[in-house]
Design an enzyme around this catalytic site. Sequence first.
Site, PDB file in Angstrom:
ATOM      1  N   SER A 121      78.847  92.444   0.665  1.00 54.03           N
ATOM      2  CA  SER A 121      78.686  93.768   1.316  1.00 54.03           C
ATOM      3  C   SER A 121      77.657  94.687   1.432  1.00 54.03           C
ATOM      4  O   SER A 121      76.342  93.958   1.889  1.00 54.03           O
ATOM      5  CB  SER A 121      78.362  94.116  -0.935  1.00 54.03           C
ATOM      6  OG  SER A 121      77.681  95.037  -1.322  1.00 54.03           O
TER       7      SER A 121
ATOM      8  N   TYR B 297      74.335  92.560  -9.498  1.00 53.04           N
ATOM      9  CA  TYR B 297      74.901  92.384  -7.690  1.00 53.04           C
ATOM     10  C   TYR B 297      73.933  92.666  -6.335  1.00 53.04           C
ATOM     11  O   TYR B 297      74.386  91.600  -5.603  1.00 53.04           O
ATOM     12  CB  TYR B 297      75.868  93.958  -7.634  1.00 53.04           C
ATOM     13  CG  TYR B 297      76.898  94.196  -6.959  1.00 53.04           C
ATOM     14  CD1 TYR B 297      77.393  94.501  -5.116  1.00 53.04           C
ATOM     15  CD2 TYR B 297      78.381  93.438  -6.897  1.00 53.04           C
ATOM     16  CE1 TYR B 297      77.994  94.705  -4.797  1.00 53.04           C
ATOM     17  CE2 TYR B 297      78.980  93.551  -5.753  1.00 53.04           C
ATOM     18  CZ  TYR B 297      79.081  94.371  -4.762  1.00 53.04           C
ATOM     19  OH  TYR B 297      80.306  94.352  -4.692  1.00 53.04           O
TER      20      TYR B 297
HETATM   21  P1  NAP Z   1      88.781  93.504  -7.708  1.00 55.85           P
HETATM   22  O1  NAP Z   1      90.028  95.167  -7.506  1.00 55.85           O
HETATM   23  O2  NAP Z   1      87.952  94.213  -8.964  1.00 55.85           O
HETATM   24  O3  NAP Z   1      89.053  92.806  -7.599  1.00 55.85           O
HETATM   25  C1  NAP Z   1      88.025  91.267  -7.821  1.00 55.85           C
HETATM   26  C2  NAP Z   1      89.722  89.637  -8.042  1.00 55.85           C
HETATM   27  O4  NAP Z   1      88.672  88.790  -8.879  1.00 55.85           O
HETATM   28  C3  NAP Z   1      90.131  90.086  -9.356  1.00 55.85           C
HETATM   29  O5  NAP Z   1      91.633  88.800  -8.449  1.00 55.85           O
HETATM   30  C4  NAP Z   1      89.372  89.220 -10.475  1.00 55.85           C
HETATM   31  O6  NAP Z   1      90.682  89.252 -11.406  1.00 55.85           O
HETATM   32  C5  NAP Z   1      88.843  88.596  -9.625  1.00 55.85           C
HETATM   33  N1  NAP Z   1      87.915  87.751 -10.211  1.00 55.85           N
HETATM   34  C6  NAP Z   1      86.825  88.147 -11.122  1.00 55.85           C
HETATM   35  N2  NAP Z   1      86.129  87.319 -11.035  1.00 55.85           N
HETATM   36  C7  NAP Z   1      86.920  86.478 -11.422  1.00 55.85           C
HETATM   37  C8  NAP Z   1      86.873  84.755 -12.072  1.00 55.85           C
HETATM   38  N3  NAP Z   1      85.521  84.142 -12.099  1.00 55.85           N
HETATM   39  N4  NAP Z   1      86.733  83.792 -11.051  1.00 55.85           N
HETATM   40  C9  NAP Z   1      88.287  84.102 -10.587  1.00 55.85           C
HETATM   41  N5  NAP Z   1      88.621  85.487 -10.046  1.00 55.85           N
HETATM   42  C10 NAP Z   1      88.042  86.004 -10.145  1.00 55.85           C
HETATM   43  O7  NAP Z   1      87.132  93.735  -6.645  1.00 55.85           O
HETATM   44  P2  NAP Z   1      87.181  94.060  -5.080  1.00 55.85           P
HETATM   45  O8  NAP Z   1      86.754  95.780  -4.907  1.00 55.85           O
HETATM   46  O9  NAP Z   1      88.551  94.005  -4.621  1.00 55.85           O
HETATM   47  O10 NAP Z   1      86.469  93.265  -4.113  1.00 55.85           O
HETATM   48  C11 NAP Z   1      86.283  92.165  -3.902  1.00 55.85           C
HETATM   49  C12 NAP Z   1      85.145  91.568  -3.663  1.00 55.85           C
HETATM   50  O11 NAP Z   1      85.099  92.453  -2.121  1.00 55.85           O
HETATM   51  C13 NAP Z   1      84.451  91.559  -4.359  1.00 55.85           C
HETATM   52  O12 NAP Z   1      83.137  90.085  -4.385  1.00 55.85           O
HETATM   53  C14 NAP Z   1      83.248  92.723  -4.167  1.00 55.85           C
HETATM   54  O13 NAP Z   1      82.254  92.772  -4.502  1.00 55.85           O
HETATM   55  C15 NAP Z   1      83.369  92.984  -2.561  1.00 55.85           C
HETATM   56  N6  NAP Z   1      83.090  94.037  -1.959  1.00 55.85           N
HETATM   57  C16 NAP Z   1      84.109  94.980  -2.513  1.00 55.85           C
HETATM   58  C17 NAP Z   1      83.952  96.632  -1.944  1.00 55.85           C
HETATM   59  C18 NAP Z   1      84.519  97.488  -2.671  1.00 55.85           C
HETATM   60  O14 NAP Z   1      83.932  98.732  -1.998  1.00 55.85           O
HETATM   61  N7  NAP Z   1      85.569  97.543  -3.100  1.00 55.85           N
HETATM   62  C19 NAP Z   1      82.915  96.211  -0.770  1.00 55.85           C
HETATM   63  C20 NAP Z   1      81.715  95.246  -0.695  1.00 55.85           C
HETATM   64  C21 NAP Z   1      82.448  93.966  -1.500  1.00 55.85           C
HETATM   65  P3  NAP Z   1      90.399  88.290 -13.083  1.00 55.85           P
HETATM   66  O15 NAP Z   1      90.293  89.810 -13.171  1.00 55.85           O
HETATM   67  O16 NAP Z   1      92.148  88.866 -13.283  1.00 55.85           O
HETATM   68  O17 NAP Z   1      90.092  86.988 -12.620  1.00 55.85           O
HETATM   69  C1  GCO Z   2      78.444 100.123  -5.686  1.00 56.21           C
HETATM   70  C2  GCO Z   2      79.416  99.567  -5.092  1.00 56.21           C
HETATM   71  C3  GCO Z   2      79.013  98.685  -4.174  1.00 56.21           C
HETATM   72  C4  GCO Z   2      80.387  98.393  -3.413  1.00 56.21           C
HETATM   73  C5  GCO Z   2      80.502  97.259  -2.236  1.00 56.21           C
HETATM   74  C6  GCO Z   2      79.308  97.671  -1.178  1.00 56.21           C
HETATM   75  O1  GCO Z   2      78.549 100.279  -7.451  1.00 56.21           O
HETATM   76  O2  GCO Z   2      77.547 100.078  -5.390  1.00 56.21           O
HETATM   77  O3  GCO Z   2      80.526  99.132  -6.329  1.00 56.21           O
HETATM   78  O4  GCO Z   2      78.360  97.764  -4.389  1.00 56.21           O
HETATM   79  O5  GCO Z   2      81.376  97.606  -3.901  1.00 56.21           O
HETATM   80  O6  GCO Z   2      79.435  96.567  -2.818  1.00 56.21           O
HETATM   81  O7  GCO Z   2      79.488  97.138  -0.576  1.00 56.21           O
END
Ligand code: NAP
Ligand code: GCO
Length: 267
Positions: A148, A161
Site C-alpha cells: 500500500s 493499517y
Molecule cells: P475490498 O474491496 O475490501 O476486498 C477485500 C477482500 O478481502 C474481499 O474479497 C474480502 O472478502 C476479503 N477478506 C477480508 N478479510 C478476509 C479474511 N480474513 N480472510 C479471507 N478473505 C478476507 O479490498 P480491496 O480494495 O480490493 O483491497 C484488496 C487489497 O488491496 C487489500 O489488501 C488492501 O489493503 C489493498 N489495497 C487497496 C487499495 C485501494 O485503494 N483499494 C490500495 C492499496 C492496497 P470477505 O469479506 O468475504 O472475506
Molecule cells: C486510506 C485508504 C488507503 C488505500 C491504500 C492506499 O484510508 O488511506 O484506504 O489506505 O486503501 O492502502 O495505498
Amino acid sequence: MENFLNEFSLEGRVALVTGAAYGIGFAIAEGLASAGAKIAFNCRSEHHLEKALADYKEAGIDARGYICDVTHEDEVVAMVKAIEKDLGPVDILVNNAGIIKRIPMVEMSVEDFRQVVDIDLNSAFIVAKAVLPHMIEQRRGKIINICSMMSELGRETVSAYAAAKGGLKMLTKNIASEYGEYNIQCNGIGPGYIATPQTEPLRERQPDGSRHPFDSFIMAKTPAGRWGTPKDLIGPAVFLASPASDFVNGHILYVDGGILAYIGKQP
Ligand code: NAP
Ligand code: GCO
C-alpha cells in the site's frame, strides 16, 4: 530469440489469490487467468463466494472458490490441500485479502488494531508458510504481497493499517531473502488509491453533490489526476507472477499514478 512475450505466459501454473471475491483481488485473478493460469480464490462470506463464482464464470474463468479465513492457519492448510487436489500445487500466491479500519489511534481499541494486523500482515505469513514447502520442492514459486501507499506513508486514522502494510513490505523482503536460493521470488505491489469497495467511503459525493474532500485531496496528490482502477494492477501482477520477473526479488512495485513521487498540486 523466440518471442519474448512468451516469458509473460502463466500457462500450466496454479494461482491462489486471497480475498479475490471482488475488488483488486478479482481483477488480478482475471489478469492471471488471461495469461493462462488456473485460478483459486477464497473469502469468508458464502454470499460473496457465490456471487464471485458467477462473476468469474461470466468472465469465462473456471475459478475454484474456497471459504477460508486467512487468519486461521487450520483453514488455510485445509484450503491449500483442497487446491492441490482440485487444481494442483500452488505456483503463484497473491496475498491480497485485507481490511482497513479508519479510527483515530487514541480511540482505536486494541482488538480493532489486532484484527487489522492479523488480516493484513499475519495472514500473509500464514498463507505463504502453507505454500512455500511445495515451491521449495519444485525449485520455483512466485509470491506477491499486496502492500500500500501506507507501506511508505502515514496518515490520520490508519495506524493499524499502516503498521500492517509496513510490516508486509518487510515480510516481502524477508521471504525474498530467505527463499531466493530456491528460485522463489517474493515481491510486493503497492497500489495507490484504487476505486474499490474499500475506498468507497473516501469517494462518496457530498449532500450538495460536490466531491468528498478526501477525493479532492487525492486528485491533488496524484500526477495522473485520477483514482486507479483494479485493472491498473493487472499488468504489474502478470509481470511479477511470470518468468519475465525471475530476477526481480524483494521489490515493491508501486502502482500509484505517481503519488509517491509528487509533493502535490499547489492549491
Ligand atoms: P475490498 O474491496 O475490501 O476486498 C477485500 C477482500 O478481502 C474481499 O474479497 C474480502 O472478502 C476479503 N477478506 C477480508 N478479510 C478476509 C479474511 N480474513 N480472510 C479471507 N478473505 C478476507 O479490498 P480491496 O480494495 O480490493 O483491497 C484488496 C487489497 O488491496 C487489500 O489488501 C488492501 O489493503 C489493498 N489495497 C487497496 C487499495 C485501494 O485503494 N483499494 C490500495 C492499496 C492496497 P470477505 O469479506 O468475504 O472475506
Ligand atoms: C486510506 C485508504 C488507503 C488505500 C491504500 C492506499 O484510508 O488511506 O484506504 O489506505 O486503501 O492502502 O495505498
